[in-house]
Design an enzyme around this catalytic site. Structure first.
Site, PDB file in Angstrom:
ATOM      1  N   SER A   1      -2.831  -7.793   2.994  1.00  0.00           N
ATOM      2  CA  SER A   1      -3.122  -7.653   4.432  1.00  0.00           C
ATOM      3  C   SER A   1      -3.538  -9.012   5.007  1.00  0.00           C
ATOM      4  O   SER A   1      -3.165  -9.363   6.121  1.00  0.00           O
ATOM      5  CB  SER A   1      -4.248  -6.646   4.650  1.00  0.00           C
ATOM      6  OG  SER A   1      -3.886  -5.394   4.153  1.00  0.00           O
TER       7      SER A   1
ATOM      8  N   HIS B   1       0.842  -1.206   0.000  1.00  0.00           N
ATOM      9  CA  HIS B   1       0.000   0.000   0.000  1.00  0.00           C
ATOM     10  C   HIS B   1       0.880   1.261   0.000  1.00  0.00           C
ATOM     11  O   HIS B   1       0.609   2.210  -0.739  1.00  0.00           O
ATOM     12  CB  HIS B   1      -0.891   0.047   1.251  1.00  0.00           C
ATOM     13  CG  HIS B   1      -1.932  -1.029   1.336  1.00  0.00           C
ATOM     14  ND1 HIS B   1      -2.092  -1.832   2.442  1.00  0.00           N
ATOM     15  CD2 HIS B   1      -2.883  -1.422   0.462  1.00  0.00           C
ATOM     16  CE1 HIS B   1      -3.110  -2.661   2.239  1.00  0.00           C
ATOM     17  NE2 HIS B   1      -3.601  -2.441   1.048  1.00  0.00           N
TER      18      HIS B   1
ATOM     19  N   LYS C   1     -17.770  -6.854   8.184  1.00  0.00           N
ATOM     20  CA  LYS C   1     -16.514  -7.595   8.353  1.00  0.00           C
ATOM     21  C   LYS C   1     -16.014  -7.484   9.788  1.00  0.00           C
ATOM     22  O   LYS C   1     -16.334  -6.548  10.498  1.00  0.00           O
ATOM     23  CB  LYS C   1     -15.459  -7.031   7.411  1.00  0.00           C
ATOM     24  CG  LYS C   1     -15.498  -7.644   6.032  1.00  0.00           C
ATOM     25  CD  LYS C   1     -14.208  -7.301   5.321  1.00  0.00           C
ATOM     26  CE  LYS C   1     -14.234  -7.671   3.860  1.00  0.00           C
ATOM     27  NZ  LYS C   1     -13.046  -7.162   3.164  1.00  0.00           N
TER      28      LYS C   1
ATOM     29  N   ARG D   1      -1.632  -6.124  -8.306  1.00  0.00           N
ATOM     30  CA  ARG D   1      -0.425  -6.896  -7.992  1.00  0.00           C
ATOM     31  C   ARG D   1      -0.156  -7.975  -9.027  1.00  0.00           C
ATOM     32  O   ARG D   1       0.974  -8.260  -9.372  1.00  0.00           O
ATOM     33  CB  ARG D   1      -0.552  -7.576  -6.624  1.00  0.00           C
ATOM     34  CG  ARG D   1      -0.492  -6.624  -5.463  1.00  0.00           C
ATOM     35  CD  ARG D   1      -0.996  -7.276  -4.226  1.00  0.00           C
ATOM     36  NE  ARG D   1      -2.382  -7.682  -4.405  1.00  0.00           N
ATOM     37  CZ  ARG D   1      -3.176  -8.096  -3.423  1.00  0.00           C
ATOM     38  NH1 ARG D   1      -2.705  -8.168  -2.209  1.00  0.00           N
ATOM     39  NH2 ARG D   1      -4.423  -8.437  -3.658  1.00  0.00           N
TER      40      ARG D   1
END
Ligand code: PNS
Length: 179
Positions: free
Chosen positions: A133, A22, A46, A95
């Site tokens: 993450s 990030h 979440k 990515r």
């Protein structure tokens, strides 16, 4: 006034927690846009490891005193948030090809919702192409080192959450017998 001077970009995400991937993308965003607003999603469904406030604090600590970086929270539609804060660009990191499908869908949906906001994809350094993450949390929880994958303060917080335990024997294992 140059284009860069005028452009405000939003970099949205869960950031639970912020990783070096990030940070890399934010650096790239700052090279192109005048201001980057890092927008942390407040997601009531979440169960994040770090609370929204903790995530915001950790991100802020990564960019101390940088007037071109802002950290904020948002809920609801991302394009509505972007419009509210005067951003014309949404930055997302790509990515690997595996990211593409989801990101492509989101970008097109956001374009349909608000055609005046453009999504820009940026690629992090190859060394972060596998960093997420989710994996960072998993490795930290299982006692692995994540020092090179997250900012130092985040690594420190993860160590506090998941103190290293002595490895447990599974199934008894071979035991040493006395002489
Ligand atoms: O870091 P993440 O979890 O991949 O980020 C996902 C995020 C926050 C960018 C995405 O879930 C989002 O934009 N949520 C806001 C809700 C929204 O606008 N949905 C419709 C657009 S697809």
């Amino acid at each position: 006034m140059s284009q860069r001077r005028r452009s405000v970009a939003v970099y949205p995400g869960s950031f639970d927690p912020i990783t070096n991937g990030h940070v890399d993308i934010i650096g790239r965003g700052l090279a192109v846009f005048e201001r980057v607003i890092i927008a942390v999603l407040v997601n009531a469904e979440k169960q994040p490891l770090f609370s929204t406030e903790e995530r915001v604090r950790l991100i802020r600590q990564c960019f101390p005193g940088n007037p071109r970086v802002e950290v904020d929270t948002f809920s609801g539609l991302l394009v509505d948030y972007a419009q509210r804060v005067g951003a014309t660009v949404i930055v997302r990191g790509l990515r690997a090809v595996s990211d593409f499908e989801y990101e492509f869908q989101m970008a097109l949906m956001n374009r349909r919702l608000n055609p005046s906001i453009e999504t820009v994809f940026m690629m992090p350094a190859e060394s972060y192409s596998y960093v997420s993450s989710r994996l960072v949390k998993e490795v930290a929880e299982l006692g692995g080192r994540v020092d090179k994958l997250v900012p130092a303060l985040v690594a420190q917080e993860l160590r506090a959450r998941f103190p290293r335990r002595a490895p447990r024997r599974i199934g008894g294992g071979p035991r040493r017998t006395r002489g």
